[in-house]
Design an enzyme around this catalytic site. Sequence first.
Site, PDB file in Angstrom:
ATOM      1  CB  SER A 234      21.439 -41.472  28.953  1.00  0.00           C
ATOM      2  OG  SER A 234      20.596 -41.190  30.035  1.00  0.00           O
TER       3      SER A 234
ATOM      4  CE1 TYR B  30      26.083 -42.713  32.246  1.00  0.00           C
ATOM      5  CE2 TYR B  30      24.040 -41.541  32.700  1.00  0.00           C
ATOM      6  CZ  TYR B  30      24.727 -42.550  32.053  1.00  0.00           C
ATOM      7  OH  TYR B  30      24.046 -43.390  31.206  1.00  0.00           O
TER       8      TYR B  30
ATOM      9  CE  LYS C  78      26.148 -42.851  28.564  1.00  0.00           C
ATOM     10  NZ  LYS C  78      26.836 -43.917  27.834  1.00  0.00           N
TER      11      LYS C  78
HETATM   12  N1  LIG Z   1      20.989 -48.707  32.726  1.00  0.00           N
HETATM   13  C1  LIG Z   1      20.534 -47.490  32.500  1.00  0.00           C
HETATM   14  O1  LIG Z   1      19.686 -46.992  33.228  1.00  0.00           O
HETATM   15  C2  LIG Z   1      21.038 -46.698  31.310  1.00  0.00           C
HETATM   16  C3  LIG Z   1      20.263 -45.603  30.837  1.00  0.00           C
HETATM   17  C4  LIG Z   1      20.745 -44.874  29.759  1.00  0.00           C
HETATM   18  C5  LIG Z   1      21.959 -45.202  29.176  1.00  0.00           C
HETATM   19  N2  LIG Z   1      22.686 -46.234  29.662  1.00  0.00           N
HETATM   20  C6  LIG Z   1      23.980 -46.542  29.029  1.00  0.00           C
HETATM   21  O2  LIG Z   1      23.934 -47.832  28.457  1.00  0.00           O
HETATM   22  C7  LIG Z   1      25.227 -48.440  28.544  1.00  0.00           C
HETATM   23  C8  LIG Z   1      25.079 -49.789  29.215  1.00  0.00           C
HETATM   24  O3  LIG Z   1      24.505 -49.608  30.501  1.00  0.00           O
HETATM   25  P1  LIG Z   1      24.254 -50.800  31.517  1.00  0.00           P
HETATM   26  O4  LIG Z   1      23.097 -50.424  32.352  1.00  0.00           O
HETATM   27  O5  LIG Z   1      24.257 -52.077  30.792  1.00  0.00           O
HETATM   28  O6  LIG Z   1      25.553 -50.666  32.410  1.00  0.00           O
HETATM   29  P2  LIG Z   1      26.581 -51.787  32.920  1.00  0.00           P
HETATM   30  O7  LIG Z   1      27.492 -51.136  33.897  1.00  0.00           O
HETATM   31  O8  LIG Z   1      25.843 -53.005  33.336  1.00  0.00           O
HETATM   32  O9  LIG Z   1      27.369 -52.118  31.572  1.00  0.00           O
HETATM   33  C9  LIG Z   1      28.470 -51.350  31.130  1.00  0.00           C
HETATM   34  C10 LIG Z   1      29.578 -52.316  30.804  1.00  0.00           C
HETATM   35  O10 LIG Z   1      30.712 -51.588  30.331  1.00  0.00           O
HETATM   36  C11 LIG Z   1      31.880 -52.137  30.943  1.00  0.00           C
HETATM   37  N3  LIG Z   1      32.882 -51.064  30.910  1.00  0.00           N
HETATM   38  C12 LIG Z   1      32.819 -49.838  31.496  1.00  0.00           C
HETATM   39  N4  LIG Z   1      33.922 -49.127  31.181  1.00  0.00           N
HETATM   40  C13 LIG Z   1      34.687 -49.914  30.377  1.00  0.00           C
HETATM   41  C14 LIG Z   1      35.925 -49.743  29.723  1.00  0.00           C
HETATM   42  N5  LIG Z   1      36.620 -48.609  29.818  1.00  0.00           N
HETATM   43  N6  LIG Z   1      36.415 -50.763  28.983  1.00  0.00           N
HETATM   44  C15 LIG Z   1      35.729 -51.937  28.874  1.00  0.00           C
HETATM   45  N7  LIG Z   1      34.549 -52.151  29.461  1.00  0.00           N
HETATM   46  C16 LIG Z   1      34.030 -51.146  30.202  1.00  0.00           C
HETATM   47  C17 LIG Z   1      31.435 -52.596  32.313  1.00  0.00           C
HETATM   48  O11 LIG Z   1      32.265 -53.585  32.856  1.00  0.00           O
HETATM   49  C18 LIG Z   1      30.035 -53.130  32.013  1.00  0.00           C
HETATM   50  O12 LIG Z   1      30.087 -54.493  31.642  1.00  0.00           O
HETATM   51  C19 LIG Z   1      26.113 -47.469  29.308  1.00  0.00           C
HETATM   52  O13 LIG Z   1      26.848 -46.711  28.384  1.00  0.00           O
HETATM   53  C20 LIG Z   1      25.119 -46.605  30.031  1.00  0.00           C
HETATM   54  O14 LIG Z   1      25.635 -45.338  30.311  1.00  0.00           O
HETATM   55  C21 LIG Z   1      22.247 -46.999  30.699  1.00  0.00           C
END
Ligand SMILES: NC(=O)c1ccc[n+]([C@@H]2O[C@H](COP(=O)([O-])OP(=O)(O)OC[C@H]3O[C@@H](n4cnc5c(N)ncnc54)[C@H](O)[C@@H]3O)[C@@H](O)[C@H]2O)c1
Length: 340
Positions: A124, A150, A154
Amino acid sequence: MKLLVTGGAGYIGSHTVLELIQGGHEVIVADNLVNSSRESLKRIQKITGKTVELREINVCDSAAMAQIFSEHHIDAVIHFAGLKAVGESTEKPLEYYHNNIVSTLSLLAAMEEAGVAKLIFSSSATVYGDPAELPLTENSQTGVGITNPYGQTKYMIEQILQDVARADDSWQITILRYFNPVGAHPSGLIGEDPGGIPNNLMPFVAQVAVGKRSKLTIHGADYDTPDGTCIRDYIHVIDLAQGHLAALEHIQAGCEVYNLGTGKGTSVFEVIKAFEQACGHTIPYEVGPRRSGDAVVNYASAEKASQQLGWRAEKDIAAACADAWHWQSQNPNGYEEETK
Ligand SMILES: NC(=O)c1ccc[n+]([C@@H]2O[C@H](COP(=O)([O-])OP(=O)(O)OC[C@H]3O[C@@H](n4cnc5c(N)ncnc54)[C@H](O)[C@@H]3O)[C@@H](O)[C@H]2O)c1
């Protein structure tokens, strides 16, 4: 390729799974559905006609992870699984450190054991902390001024991945630093479905637009920016998903880092205006106090991904708002409570 996608039922994961399937890849999703619904995968099936295998497991469970690798010949892994709510992470630091870091260690151990070397990790722009220079390049300072657990997870995972790749040159690891993912698939069948109060601007605006919330609160409009509101680099989730396909095609030995952003900053007021255009009515808002820990301006240099991956974001904020509105208006309650 046969791909294991952790967190593939979530927002970015589901859009990427869809693009992967449409790109001819075979996908297995590992997700414990802690922040998602299996309905997202059913919708992918509806769009593509292909079933996605879901392993409903916690990625921290190393035995369950090893089981997947023993049953399938996996070519590469995309690791989305993680908890991502910045505010919640300050209230539940142990949960965030445990979930995000242990899941990554468990995955790396299972991959090592199975001899799977290719990994793409969701990092991120938060690793840049309070930006010292703009635009942010992959060489900009990281790890300083990160204001929440958080973001620390990362940053720490990035260090772990760099160390792992340094210690054994058979690893092929790509770290993707996402800027602000927004929008939805143009079909309106999959999109962002935040549980509770949305943490991010776009889903909040979408819920106000559809009448689920009465108004938006802007966290500060007295910043030193042209209209006084914070500026972010909003990237359409389909562009982001396609960035993963490009990264997969170009993955190589070592550990490489790429920003996935548009290179362009958009203010909060500009997002509201673009959403009003998309939904055809005004979005009620009030201006509240600044929120501590918010960077004022943040946007990517997208040059490295363009030059080395041949990838560039193509969709603009208007397209993102149109697609987010299409999703939200067709699914005012997201994937619906009973399917969660
Ligand atoms: N959405 C944003 O703004 C953003 C920005 C930068 C980085 N990210 C990163 O991208 C990735 C995806 O983000 P997103 O927005 O799709 O989030 P999201 O919460 O929609 O998706 C994350 C998924 O991981 C699953 N999960 C979490 N912990 C788990 C575990 N221990 N075992 C199995 N499944 C698990 C959740 O159920 C969910 O389906 C994440 O790592 C997030 O930190 C997101």
